[in-house]
Scaffold this motif. Structure first.
Motif, short mmCIF file in Angstrom:
data_model
loop_
_atom_site.label_atom_id
_atom_site.label_comp_id
_atom_site.label_asym_id
_atom_site.label_seq_id
_atom_site.Cartn_x
_atom_site.Cartn_y
_atom_site.Cartn_z
N ILE A 16 32.39 31.46 36.41
CA ILE A 16 34.09 31.89 36.22
C ILE A 16 34.00 33.16 36.99
CG2 ILE A 16 35.51 33.01 34.59
CD1 ILE A 16 34.50 30.98 32.80
N VAL A 17 33.03 33.72 37.09
CA VAL A 17 32.90 35.31 37.72
C VAL A 17 32.82 34.79 39.22
CG1 VAL A 17 31.47 37.38 38.39
CG2 VAL A 17 31.63 36.50 35.84
N ILE A 18 32.18 34.07 39.74
CA ILE A 18 32.37 33.74 41.13
C ILE A 18 33.81 33.16 41.53
CG2 ILE A 18 31.48 32.13 43.04
CD1 ILE A 18 28.66 32.26 41.61
N ALA A 19 34.54 32.28 40.56
CA ALA A 19 35.82 31.68 40.90
C ALA A 19 36.78 32.97 40.84
CB ALA A 19 36.17 30.89 39.58
N VAL A 20 36.54 33.95 40.11
CA VAL A 20 37.49 35.05 40.01
C VAL A 20 37.32 35.90 41.32
CG1 VAL A 20 37.95 37.32 38.99
CG2 VAL A 20 37.77 35.56 37.50
N TRP A 21 36.01 35.94 41.75
CA TRP A 21 35.73 36.74 42.95
C TRP A 21 36.65 36.01 44.31
CZ3 TRP A 21 32.34 35.16 47.02
CH2 TRP A 21 32.28 36.24 48.18
N VAL A 22 36.21 34.58 44.12
CA VAL A 22 36.99 33.97 45.41
C VAL A 22 38.41 33.98 45.44
CG1 VAL A 22 37.33 31.64 46.21
CG2 VAL A 22 35.05 32.32 45.85
N ILE A 23 39.16 33.88 44.10
CA ILE A 23 40.39 33.70 43.87
C ILE A 23 41.05 35.04 44.00
CG2 ILE A 23 42.33 33.01 42.42
CD1 ILE A 23 40.39 30.85 41.58
N PHE A 24 40.66 36.02 43.47
CA PHE A 24 41.39 37.31 43.10
C PHE A 24 40.81 38.27 44.19
CE2 PHE A 24 42.01 35.16 38.96
CZ PHE A 24 43.37 35.55 39.11
N SER A 25 39.77 38.22 44.65
CA SER A 25 39.31 39.40 45.72
C SER A 25 39.46 38.72 47.10
CB SER A 25 37.61 39.46 45.26
OG SER A 25 37.69 40.09 44.28
N ILE A 26 39.05 37.36 47.40
CA ILE A 26 39.09 37.05 48.56
C ILE A 26 40.61 36.29 49.02
CG2 ILE A 26 38.36 35.14 50.29
CD1 ILE A 26 35.78 35.70 48.88
N ILE A 27 41.01 35.56 48.31
CA ILE A 27 42.32 34.89 48.58
C ILE A 27 43.49 35.76 48.31
CG2 ILE A 27 43.78 32.97 48.00
CD1 ILE A 27 41.33 31.36 47.53
N LEU A 31 44.50 47.90 36.50
CA LEU A 31 45.40 46.78 36.00
C LEU A 31 47.05 46.95 36.04
CD1 LEU A 31 43.25 45.99 33.00
CD2 LEU A 31 43.17 44.91 35.32
N ASP A 32 47.52 47.15 37.29
CA ASP A 32 48.90 47.53 37.31
C ASP A 32 49.76 46.39 38.10
OD1 ASP A 32 47.68 47.26 39.97
OD2 ASP A 32 48.67 49.08 40.93
N ASN A 33 49.26 45.18 38.07
CA ASN A 33 50.15 44.06 38.59
C ASN A 33 49.68 42.63 37.95
OD1 ASN A 33 48.20 42.94 40.51
ND2 ASN A 33 49.17 44.07 42.09
N LEU A 34 50.21 41.69 38.01
CA LEU A 34 49.80 40.31 37.56
C LEU A 34 48.45 39.68 37.89
CD1 LEU A 34 50.84 38.42 35.40
CD2 LEU A 34 51.99 37.22 37.20
N GLY A 35 48.18 39.91 39.22
CA GLY A 35 47.05 39.62 39.82
C GLY A 35 45.78 40.23 39.21
N ASP A 36 46.01 41.77 39.20
CA ASP A 36 44.92 42.47 38.65
C ASP A 36 44.68 42.18 36.92
OD1 ASP A 36 44.42 43.74 40.87
OD2 ASP A 36 45.86 45.28 40.36
#
Length: 154
Positions: free
Chosen positions: A53-64, A126-131
């Protein structure tokens, strides 16, 4: 020869099939419940799933999405949590017992997730929906890693 439909309301057990008496609790077999659960029911499996899950969060929310960033140490521990059970167990056991390594990895992920939560709340990250979504999923993975690490017996 014709067959008659069973009498009574739909969903009733026909008289030819025995069932539990009315009002009696139905016992379930734990092995049957966990039969299709796979690797994620053990403590090591929960820690590994939290790492995924942590790796998926990194790929989706940090990279993409370029929204929520995870501490690099949490990412390293997540990769270790995913990789360690999949490496030859004998090779890992030469270094240190796998259960101990997974327990330390799980507690490490949980501790860093707690520090991330405190830091994110303090500095207003945490100031927007993605964060918010990235943070909530990361914190949930930290809780899952903690629960999994607690279940591992050394």
């Amino acid at each position: 020869m014709t067959t008659e439909p069973p009498s009574g309301p739909p969903g009733d057990i026909p008289p030819s099939q025995p069932g539990p008496p009315p009002g009696m609790p139905v016992e379930h077999d734990d092995a049957a419940v966990l039969e299709g659960a796979g690797d994620f029911t053990s403590g090591e499996g929960l820690v590994a799933f939290a790492g995924m899950i942590v790796i998926a969060v990194w790929v989706i929310f940090s990279i993409i999405l370029d929204e929520y960033y995870i501490d690099w140490l949490m990412l390293v521990l997540a990769v270790a949590a995913v990789a360690l059970p999949r490496i030859d167990r004998d090779k890992v056991e030469e270094f240190h017992p796998l259960a101990t390594l997974m327990k330390l990895t799980g507690y490490g992920i949980a501790l860093i997730a707690l520090v991330e939560l405190i830091s994110n709340l303090r500095y207003g990250v945490l100031d927007n929906l993605g964060d918010i979504l990235g943070g909530l999923v990361t914190y949930a993975a930290g809780v899952m890693a903690f629960v999994g690490a607690r279940q591992i017996k050394i």
